[in-house]
Design a protein around this motif. Structure first.
Motif, mmCIF file in Angstrom:
data_model
loop_
_atom_site.group_PDB
_atom_site.id
_atom_site.type_symbol
_atom_site.label_atom_id
_atom_site.label_comp_id
_atom_site.label_asym_id
_atom_site.label_seq_id
_atom_site.Cartn_x
_atom_site.Cartn_y
_atom_site.Cartn_z
ATOM 1 N N HIS A 125 0.815 -1.117 -0.130
ATOM 2 C CA HIS A 125 -0.024 -0.050 0.068
ATOM 3 C C HIS A 125 0.944 1.151 -0.088
ATOM 4 N N PHE A 126 0.419 2.158 -0.733
ATOM 5 C CA PHE A 126 1.430 3.540 -0.835
ATOM 6 C C PHE A 126 0.304 4.589 -0.745
ATOM 7 N N THR A 127 0.709 5.629 -0.371
ATOM 8 C CA THR A 127 -0.091 7.115 -0.308
ATOM 9 C C THR A 127 -0.069 7.687 -1.430
ATOM 10 N N HIS A 128 -1.163 8.574 -1.771
ATOM 11 C CA HIS A 128 -0.868 9.380 -3.168
ATOM 12 C C HIS A 128 -1.908 10.944 -2.642
ATOM 13 N N ASP A 129 -1.369 11.945 -3.606
ATOM 14 C CA ASP A 129 -2.058 13.213 -3.486
ATOM 15 C C ASP A 129 -3.270 13.229 -4.192
ATOM 16 N N GLN A 130 -3.292 12.764 -5.290
ATOM 17 C CA GLN A 130 -4.340 12.818 -6.452
ATOM 18 C C GLN A 130 -5.190 11.488 -6.464
ATOM 19 N N LEU A 131 -6.512 11.542 -6.354
ATOM 20 C CA LEU A 131 -7.256 10.364 -6.664
ATOM 21 C C LEU A 131 -7.439 10.210 -8.156
ATOM 22 N N ILE A 132 -7.061 9.192 -8.751
ATOM 23 C CA ILE A 132 -7.502 8.686 -10.147
ATOM 24 C C ILE A 132 -8.136 7.415 -9.961
ATOM 25 N N PRO A 133 -9.566 7.523 -10.201
ATOM 26 C CA PRO A 133 -10.249 6.289 -9.931
ATOM 27 C C PRO A 133 -10.254 5.466 -10.889
ATOM 28 N N SER A 134 -9.068 4.442 -11.178
ATOM 29 C CA SER A 134 -9.149 3.636 -12.266
ATOM 30 C C SER A 134 -8.059 2.448 -11.868
ATOM 31 N N LEU A 135 -8.312 1.461 -12.470
ATOM 32 C CA LEU A 135 -7.253 0.066 -12.451
ATOM 33 C C LEU A 135 -6.057 0.348 -13.299
ATOM 34 N N THR A 136 -5.019 0.499 -13.221
ATOM 35 C CA THR A 136 -3.991 0.530 -14.040
ATOM 36 C C THR A 136 -3.113 -0.981 -13.842
ATOM 37 N N MET A 137 -3.169 -1.646 -15.158
ATOM 38 C CA MET A 137 -2.260 -2.814 -15.337
ATOM 39 C C MET A 137 -1.263 -2.529 -16.278
ATOM 40 N N GLN A 138 0.091 -3.008 -16.000
ATOM 41 C CA GLN A 138 1.216 -2.765 -16.528
ATOM 42 C C GLN A 138 1.841 -4.254 -16.816
ATOM 43 N N LEU A 139 2.426 -4.136 -18.009
ATOM 44 C CA LEU A 139 3.120 -5.609 -18.467
ATOM 45 C C LEU A 139 4.677 -5.221 -18.098
ATOM 46 N N ILE A 140 5.122 -6.564 -17.400
ATOM 47 C CA ILE A 140 7.030 -6.188 -17.206
ATOM 48 C C ILE A 140 7.299 -7.785 -17.688
ATOM 49 N N GLN A 141 8.519 -7.893 -17.611
ATOM 50 C CA GLN A 141 9.293 -8.963 -18.057
ATOM 51 C C GLN A 141 9.040 -9.866 -17.263
ATOM 52 N N GLY A 142 8.220 -11.234 -17.551
ATOM 53 C CA GLY A 142 8.065 -12.149 -16.747
ATOM 54 C C GLY A 142 6.902 -12.075 -15.725
ATOM 55 N N GLY A 143 6.016 -11.105 -16.086
ATOM 56 C CA GLY A 143 4.977 -10.962 -15.271
ATOM 57 C C GLY A 143 4.105 -9.627 -15.390
ATOM 58 N N HIS A 173 -3.841 -14.619 -18.784
ATOM 59 C CA HIS A 173 -2.877 -14.648 -17.825
ATOM 60 C C HIS A 173 -1.683 -14.924 -18.688
ATOM 61 N N GLU A 174 -1.528 -15.831 -19.590
ATOM 62 C CA GLU A 174 -0.366 -16.456 -20.258
ATOM 63 C C GLU A 174 -0.240 -15.391 -21.271
ATOM 64 N N LEU A 175 -0.952 -14.674 -21.865
ATOM 65 C CA LEU A 175 -0.904 -13.430 -22.958
ATOM 66 C C LEU A 175 -0.095 -12.647 -22.151
ATOM 67 N N MET A 176 -0.625 -12.176 -20.938
ATOM 68 C CA MET A 176 0.032 -10.891 -20.216
ATOM 69 C C MET A 176 1.624 -11.176 -19.829
ATOM 70 N N LEU A 177 1.862 -12.267 -19.593
ATOM 71 C CA LEU A 177 3.388 -12.953 -19.333
ATOM 72 C C LEU A 177 4.272 -12.708 -20.455
ATOM 73 N N ARG A 178 3.783 -12.347 -21.539
ATOM 74 C CA ARG A 178 4.573 -12.096 -22.814
ATOM 75 C C ARG A 178 4.134 -10.871 -23.299
ATOM 76 N N PRO A 179 4.864 -9.820 -22.846
ATOM 77 C CA PRO A 179 4.458 -8.327 -23.178
ATOM 78 C C PRO A 179 4.379 -8.097 -24.778
ATOM 79 N N THR A 180 5.451 -8.740 -25.524
ATOM 80 C CA THR A 180 5.226 -8.478 -26.937
ATOM 81 C C THR A 180 4.285 -9.058 -27.594
ATOM 82 N N ALA A 181 3.790 -9.955 -27.218
ATOM 83 C CA ALA A 181 2.663 -10.906 -27.590
ATOM 84 C C ALA A 181 1.371 -10.043 -27.312
ATOM 85 N N ALA A 182 1.316 -9.696 -25.914
ATOM 86 C CA ALA A 182 0.191 -8.919 -25.373
ATOM 87 C C ALA A 182 -0.077 -7.787 -26.099
ATOM 88 N N ARG A 183 0.942 -6.828 -26.417
ATOM 89 C CA ARG A 183 0.784 -5.708 -27.242
ATOM 90 C C ARG A 183 0.295 -5.919 -28.542
#
Length: 309
Positions: free
Chosen positions: A161-179, A279-289
Protein backbone atom coordinates in the motif's frame (compact mmCIF):
# COMPACT_ATOMS: atom_id res chain seq x y z
CA UNK A 1 -13.50 -12.80 20.21
CA UNK A 2 -13.62 -16.46 21.14
CA UNK A 3 -16.96 -18.24 20.93
CA UNK A 4 -17.59 -21.26 23.12
CA UNK A 5 -16.65 -24.51 21.39
CA UNK A 6 -19.25 -27.28 21.17
CA UNK A 7 -18.36 -30.15 23.46
CA UNK A 8 -17.92 -33.68 22.16
CA UNK A 9 -21.19 -35.57 22.28
CA UNK A 10 -23.40 -32.48 21.90
CA UNK A 11 -25.90 -32.00 19.08
CA UNK A 12 -24.58 -31.94 15.55
CA UNK A 13 -23.80 -28.50 14.07
CA UNK A 14 -26.00 -27.43 11.18
CA UNK A 15 -23.07 -25.89 9.28
CA UNK A 16 -19.33 -25.81 9.96
CA UNK A 17 -17.16 -23.39 7.95
CA UNK A 18 -13.38 -23.74 7.94
CA UNK A 19 -11.47 -20.55 7.08
CA UNK A 20 -12.21 -16.86 7.71
CA UNK A 21 -11.11 -15.27 4.45
CA UNK A 22 -13.54 -13.49 2.15
CA UNK A 23 -15.09 -16.78 0.97
CA UNK A 24 -15.67 -18.25 4.43
CA UNK A 25 -17.01 -15.02 5.92
CA UNK A 26 -19.23 -14.34 2.92
CA UNK A 27 -20.64 -17.86 3.17
CA UNK A 28 -21.35 -17.33 6.85
CA UNK A 29 -23.23 -14.12 6.10
CA UNK A 30 -25.24 -15.84 3.36
CA UNK A 31 -26.29 -18.62 5.77
CA UNK A 32 -27.17 -16.09 8.47
CA UNK A 33 -29.40 -14.25 5.99
CA UNK A 34 -31.28 -17.55 5.60
CA UNK A 35 -31.71 -17.94 9.35
CA UNK A 36 -29.04 -20.66 9.60
CA UNK A 37 -26.33 -20.18 12.24
CA UNK A 38 -22.98 -21.75 11.28
CA UNK A 39 -19.87 -22.00 13.39
CA UNK A 40 -16.66 -20.85 11.68
CA UNK A 41 -13.17 -21.99 12.67
CA UNK A 42 -10.12 -19.92 11.77
CA UNK A 43 -6.57 -21.06 12.47
CA UNK A 44 -5.30 -17.48 12.76
CA UNK A 45 -7.22 -14.26 13.22
CA UNK A 46 -9.75 -12.47 11.04
CA UNK A 47 -8.20 -9.86 8.77
CA UNK A 48 -4.78 -11.42 8.33
CA UNK A 49 -2.48 -9.95 5.68
CA UNK A 50 -2.61 -11.60 2.24
CA UNK A 51 -0.78 -11.04 -1.03
CA UNK A 52 -3.67 -10.07 -3.30
CA UNK A 53 -5.18 -7.44 -5.55
CA UNK A 54 -8.01 -5.36 -4.12
CA UNK A 55 -10.14 -4.78 -7.21
CA UNK A 56 -13.88 -5.55 -7.01
CA UNK A 57 -16.07 -6.41 -9.99
CA UNK A 58 -19.44 -4.71 -10.33
CA UNK A 59 -21.18 -7.83 -9.00
CA UNK A 60 -18.88 -7.97 -5.97
CA UNK A 61 -19.65 -4.30 -5.29
CA UNK A 62 -23.39 -4.95 -5.44
CA UNK A 63 -23.17 -7.84 -2.98
CA UNK A 64 -21.05 -5.92 -0.48
CA UNK A 65 -23.40 -2.94 -0.73
CA UNK A 66 -26.37 -5.26 -0.10
CA UNK A 67 -24.63 -6.27 3.14
CA UNK A 68 -23.85 -2.60 3.99
CA UNK A 69 -20.11 -3.24 3.68
CA UNK A 70 -18.54 0.15 2.92
CA UNK A 71 -16.87 2.39 1.90
CA UNK A 72 -16.09 1.00 -1.56
CA UNK A 73 -13.79 3.12 -3.69
CA UNK A 74 -15.47 3.57 -7.09
CA UNK A 75 -13.44 2.60 -10.18
CA UNK A 76 -14.60 3.88 -13.58
CA UNK A 77 -11.83 2.74 -15.93
CA UNK A 78 -9.38 -0.09 -16.43
CA UNK A 79 -6.13 0.63 -18.28
CA UNK A 80 -4.22 -2.39 -19.58
CA UNK A 81 -1.11 -1.03 -21.27
CA UNK A 82 -2.62 1.05 -24.15
CA UNK A 83 -6.12 -0.45 -23.81
CA UNK A 84 -8.80 1.47 -21.88
CA UNK A 85 -12.09 -0.05 -20.73
CA UNK A 86 -14.90 1.96 -19.14
CA UNK A 87 -16.40 0.15 -16.13
CA UNK A 88 -18.47 0.68 -13.01
CA UNK A 89 -16.48 -1.34 -10.49
CA UNK A 90 -14.73 -0.72 -7.20
CA UNK A 91 -11.85 -1.46 -4.83
CA UNK A 92 -11.43 -2.08 -1.13
CA UNK A 93 -8.75 -3.18 1.31
CA UNK A 94 -9.03 -6.96 1.67
CA UNK A 95 -8.38 -6.76 5.41
CA UNK A 96 -11.08 -4.12 5.84
CA UNK A 97 -13.55 -6.22 3.85
CA UNK A 98 -12.87 -9.30 5.98
CA UNK A 99 -13.17 -7.38 9.26
CA UNK A 100 -16.47 -5.84 8.19
CA UNK A 101 -17.87 -9.16 6.96
CA UNK A 102 -16.93 -10.64 10.33
CA UNK A 103 -18.52 -7.74 12.22
CA UNK A 104 -21.77 -8.16 10.28
CA UNK A 105 -21.78 -11.91 10.97
CA UNK A 106 -21.25 -11.39 14.71
CA UNK A 107 -24.03 -8.79 14.79
CA UNK A 108 -26.33 -11.50 13.39
CA UNK A 109 -25.15 -13.95 16.11
CA UNK A 110 -22.66 -15.76 13.92
CA UNK A 111 -20.04 -17.74 15.86
CA UNK A 112 -16.43 -17.15 14.78
CA UNK A 113 -13.77 -19.12 16.65
CA UNK A 114 -10.29 -17.71 15.98
CA UNK A 115 -6.85 -19.22 16.65
CA UNK A 116 -8.37 -22.70 16.45
CA UNK A 117 -6.76 -25.03 13.95
CA UNK A 118 -8.73 -27.73 12.16
CA UNK A 119 -6.36 -30.69 12.09
CA UNK A 120 -8.33 -32.90 9.71
CA UNK A 121 -11.36 -32.69 7.44
CA UNK A 122 -13.58 -35.75 7.17
CA UNK A 123 -17.01 -36.39 5.61
CA UNK A 124 -19.53 -34.82 7.98
CA UNK A 125 -17.06 -33.72 10.64
CA UNK A 126 -13.85 -31.89 11.47
CA UNK A 127 -11.14 -32.76 13.95
CA UNK A 128 -9.68 -29.84 15.87
CA UNK A 129 -6.03 -29.65 16.90
CA UNK A 130 -7.02 -30.03 20.57
CA UNK A 131 -8.63 -33.41 19.83
CA UNK A 132 -12.26 -32.30 19.67
CA UNK A 133 -14.43 -33.85 16.98
CA UNK A 134 -17.18 -31.62 15.61
CA UNK A 135 -19.98 -33.26 13.61
CA UNK A 136 -21.89 -31.24 11.01
CA UNK A 137 -24.75 -31.65 8.57
CA UNK A 138 -22.97 -29.41 6.04
CA UNK A 139 -19.24 -28.71 5.76
CA UNK A 140 -17.88 -25.62 3.97
CA UNK A 141 -14.15 -25.62 3.23
CA UNK A 142 -12.71 -22.14 2.70
CA UNK A 143 -9.07 -22.85 3.51
CA UNK A 144 -7.71 -20.57 0.79
CA UNK A 145 -4.93 -20.86 -1.74
CA UNK A 146 -2.77 -23.17 0.35
CA UNK A 147 -5.53 -25.38 1.71
CA UNK A 148 -4.28 -27.96 -0.79
CA UNK A 149 -0.55 -27.46 -1.34
CA UNK A 150 0.28 -26.63 -4.97
CA UNK A 151 2.51 -29.04 -6.84
CA UNK A 152 4.83 -26.19 -7.79
CA UNK A 153 5.41 -22.51 -7.00
CA UNK A 154 6.40 -20.88 -10.31
CA UNK A 155 5.55 -17.30 -9.29
CA UNK A 156 6.23 -14.72 -6.61
CA UNK A 157 3.47 -12.40 -5.48
CA UNK A 158 4.23 -8.85 -4.32
CA UNK A 159 1.93 -6.39 -2.59
CA UNK A 160 2.14 -2.97 -0.98
CA UNK A 161 0.00 0.00 0.00
CA UNK A 162 1.22 3.52 -0.69
CA UNK A 163 -0.21 7.01 -0.28
CA UNK A 164 -0.96 9.49 -3.06
CA UNK A 165 -2.11 13.11 -3.32
CA UNK A 166 -4.39 12.86 -6.34
CA UNK A 167 -7.18 10.29 -6.64
CA UNK A 168 -7.44 8.69 -10.08
CA UNK A 169 -10.38 6.22 -9.90
CA UNK A 170 -8.97 3.61 -12.27
CA UNK A 171 -7.21 0.26 -12.23
CA UNK A 172 -3.92 0.40 -14.11
CA UNK A 173 -2.37 -2.86 -15.31
CA UNK A 174 1.18 -2.84 -16.65
CA UNK A 175 3.16 -5.57 -18.39
CA UNK A 176 6.71 -6.27 -17.24
CA UNK A 177 9.23 -8.93 -18.13
CA UNK A 178 8.01 -12.23 -16.76
CA UNK A 179 4.89 -10.82 -15.14
CA UNK A 180 2.47 -7.95 -14.67
CA UNK A 181 1.23 -5.63 -11.94
CA UNK A 182 -1.89 -3.65 -11.09
CA UNK A 183 -2.37 -0.41 -9.17
CA UNK A 184 -5.80 0.52 -7.82
CA UNK A 185 -6.89 3.17 -5.29
CA UNK A 186 -8.64 1.73 -2.24
CA UNK A 187 -9.40 5.16 -0.75
CA UNK A 188 -8.95 8.84 -1.59
CA UNK A 189 -5.36 8.75 -0.30
CA UNK A 190 -4.20 5.11 -0.50
CA UNK A 191 -3.57 2.72 -3.38
CA UNK A 192 -2.75 -0.97 -3.54
CA UNK A 193 -0.11 -2.35 -5.89
CA UNK A 194 -0.01 -6.10 -6.50
CA UNK A 195 2.42 -7.88 -8.79
CA UNK A 196 2.78 -11.41 -10.08
CA UNK A 197 6.13 -12.35 -11.56
CA UNK A 198 8.12 -15.45 -12.44
CA UNK A 199 10.80 -16.18 -9.86
CA UNK A 200 13.71 -15.37 -12.15
CA UNK A 201 12.43 -11.80 -12.70
CA UNK A 202 11.73 -10.97 -9.04
CA UNK A 203 14.52 -8.44 -8.59
CA UNK A 204 13.33 -6.37 -11.56
CA UNK A 205 9.80 -6.38 -10.16
CA UNK A 206 11.02 -5.12 -6.77
CA UNK A 207 12.30 -1.98 -8.53
CA UNK A 208 8.84 -0.96 -9.86
CA UNK A 209 8.21 1.28 -6.84
CA UNK A 210 10.22 2.24 -3.79
CA UNK A 211 7.77 0.78 -1.28
CA UNK A 212 7.83 -1.75 1.54
CA UNK A 213 7.00 -4.89 -0.42
CA UNK A 214 5.41 -7.98 1.07
CA UNK A 215 6.26 -11.10 -0.93
CA UNK A 216 5.09 -14.71 -0.99
CA UNK A 217 5.39 -17.73 -3.30
CA UNK A 218 2.37 -18.35 -5.54
CA UNK A 219 1.37 -21.73 -6.95
CA UNK A 220 -0.06 -22.58 -10.33
CA UNK A 221 -3.61 -21.54 -11.20
CA UNK A 222 -6.58 -23.73 -12.02
CA UNK A 223 -9.43 -25.82 -10.70
CA UNK A 224 -8.37 -28.10 -7.86
CA UNK A 225 -9.13 -31.76 -7.29
CA UNK A 226 -11.11 -32.09 -4.06
CA UNK A 227 -12.95 -34.98 -2.41
CA UNK A 228 -16.52 -35.58 -3.58
CA UNK A 229 -18.10 -35.80 -0.13
CA UNK A 230 -21.87 -35.45 0.38
CA UNK A 231 -22.96 -32.08 1.79
CA UNK A 232 -19.44 -30.67 1.53
CA UNK A 233 -18.63 -27.56 -0.50
CA UNK A 234 -15.19 -26.20 -1.33
CA UNK A 235 -15.23 -22.48 -1.98
CA UNK A 236 -12.92 -19.62 -2.94
CA UNK A 237 -9.29 -20.52 -3.54
CA UNK A 238 -9.88 -23.89 -1.89
CA UNK A 239 -11.70 -25.02 -5.07
CA UNK A 240 -10.03 -22.85 -7.73
CA UNK A 241 -7.26 -20.25 -7.92
CA UNK A 242 -7.81 -17.64 -10.64
CA UNK A 243 -4.83 -15.74 -12.04
CA UNK A 244 -4.96 -12.07 -11.05
CA UNK A 245 -4.93 -10.85 -14.68
CA UNK A 246 -8.72 -10.73 -14.84
CA UNK A 247 -9.53 -9.51 -11.32
CA UNK A 248 -11.74 -12.53 -10.57
CA UNK A 249 -10.40 -13.46 -7.13
CA UNK A 250 -12.80 -11.52 -4.89
CA UNK A 251 -15.79 -12.20 -7.14
CA UNK A 252 -15.03 -15.93 -7.23
CA UNK A 253 -14.84 -15.99 -3.42
CA UNK A 254 -18.25 -14.32 -3.13
CA UNK A 255 -19.91 -16.32 -5.90
CA UNK A 256 -18.79 -19.71 -4.64
CA UNK A 257 -19.78 -18.75 -1.07
CA UNK A 258 -23.31 -17.73 -2.09
CA UNK A 259 -23.74 -20.88 -4.17
CA UNK A 260 -22.57 -23.12 -1.30
CA UNK A 261 -25.11 -21.47 1.01
CA UNK A 262 -27.75 -22.53 -1.54
CA UNK A 263 -26.31 -26.07 -1.86
CA UNK A 264 -24.90 -25.46 -5.35
CA UNK A 265 -21.46 -25.87 -6.89
CA UNK A 266 -19.91 -23.12 -9.08
CA UNK A 267 -19.45 -23.59 -12.86
CA UNK A 268 -15.80 -22.63 -13.32
CA UNK A 269 -14.56 -24.28 -16.50
CA UNK A 270 -15.11 -21.48 -19.06
CA UNK A 271 -14.06 -18.55 -16.86
CA UNK A 272 -11.00 -20.38 -15.59
CA UNK A 273 -9.71 -21.27 -19.04
CA UNK A 274 -10.36 -17.77 -20.40
CA UNK A 275 -8.61 -16.27 -17.36
CA UNK A 276 -5.60 -18.56 -17.79
CA UNK A 277 -5.40 -17.66 -21.49
CA UNK A 278 -5.32 -13.93 -20.66
CA UNK A 279 -2.78 -14.59 -17.89
CA UNK A 280 -0.43 -16.45 -20.25
CA UNK A 281 -0.75 -13.66 -22.81
CA UNK A 282 0.09 -10.96 -20.25
CA UNK A 283 3.23 -12.83 -19.22
CA UNK A 284 4.51 -12.13 -22.74
CA UNK A 285 4.52 -8.32 -23.23
CA UNK A 286 5.36 -8.40 -26.94
CA UNK A 287 2.56 -10.84 -27.73
CA UNK A 288 0.11 -9.03 -25.43
CA UNK A 289 0.73 -5.66 -27.07
CA UNK A 290 0.37 -7.21 -30.52
CA UNK A 291 -3.00 -8.64 -29.45
CA UNK A 292 -4.42 -5.36 -28.10
CA UNK A 293 -6.04 -4.29 -31.44
CA UNK A 294 -7.86 -7.64 -31.51
CA UNK A 295 -8.83 -7.35 -27.86
CA UNK A 296 -10.36 -3.92 -28.56
CA UNK A 297 -12.78 -5.60 -30.97
CA UNK A 298 -13.96 -8.03 -28.29
CA UNK A 299 -13.46 -5.96 -25.14
CA UNK A 300 -17.20 -5.65 -24.44
CA UNK A 301 -17.58 -9.44 -24.46
CA UNK A 302 -14.51 -9.91 -22.27
CA UNK A 303 -15.63 -7.16 -19.92
CA UNK A 304 -19.10 -8.62 -19.53
CA UNK A 305 -17.70 -12.11 -18.96
CA UNK A 306 -14.88 -11.35 -16.53
CA UNK A 307 -15.32 -7.86 -15.07
CA UNK A 308 -18.90 -6.66 -14.97
CA UNK A 309 -20.93 -9.79 -14.30
Amino acid sequence: MAASLPLAGTDMEEVVIVGAGVAGLACMNAFLDKGIYPILYEAGTVGSYKICGEFLSARACRQLEAWDISPIQKIDQIHIDSLTIDVQCGAMSRIEAELKLAARAKKLDGRIVEETKVEQLLPGKVLLADGQEIATKKLIVATGRFGAKPAEFPYIGLKAHFTHDQLIPSLTMQLIQGGYYGIVPISATTSNIACLVKKEYLQQALNILDVEWHTAPVGSFGIKKVPNWPNCYWIGDAIASFPPATGQGFTHALDSALLAASSQQPALFFKMHLSKLIHELMLRPTAARAAIPLVRCFKDTLCNTLVLN
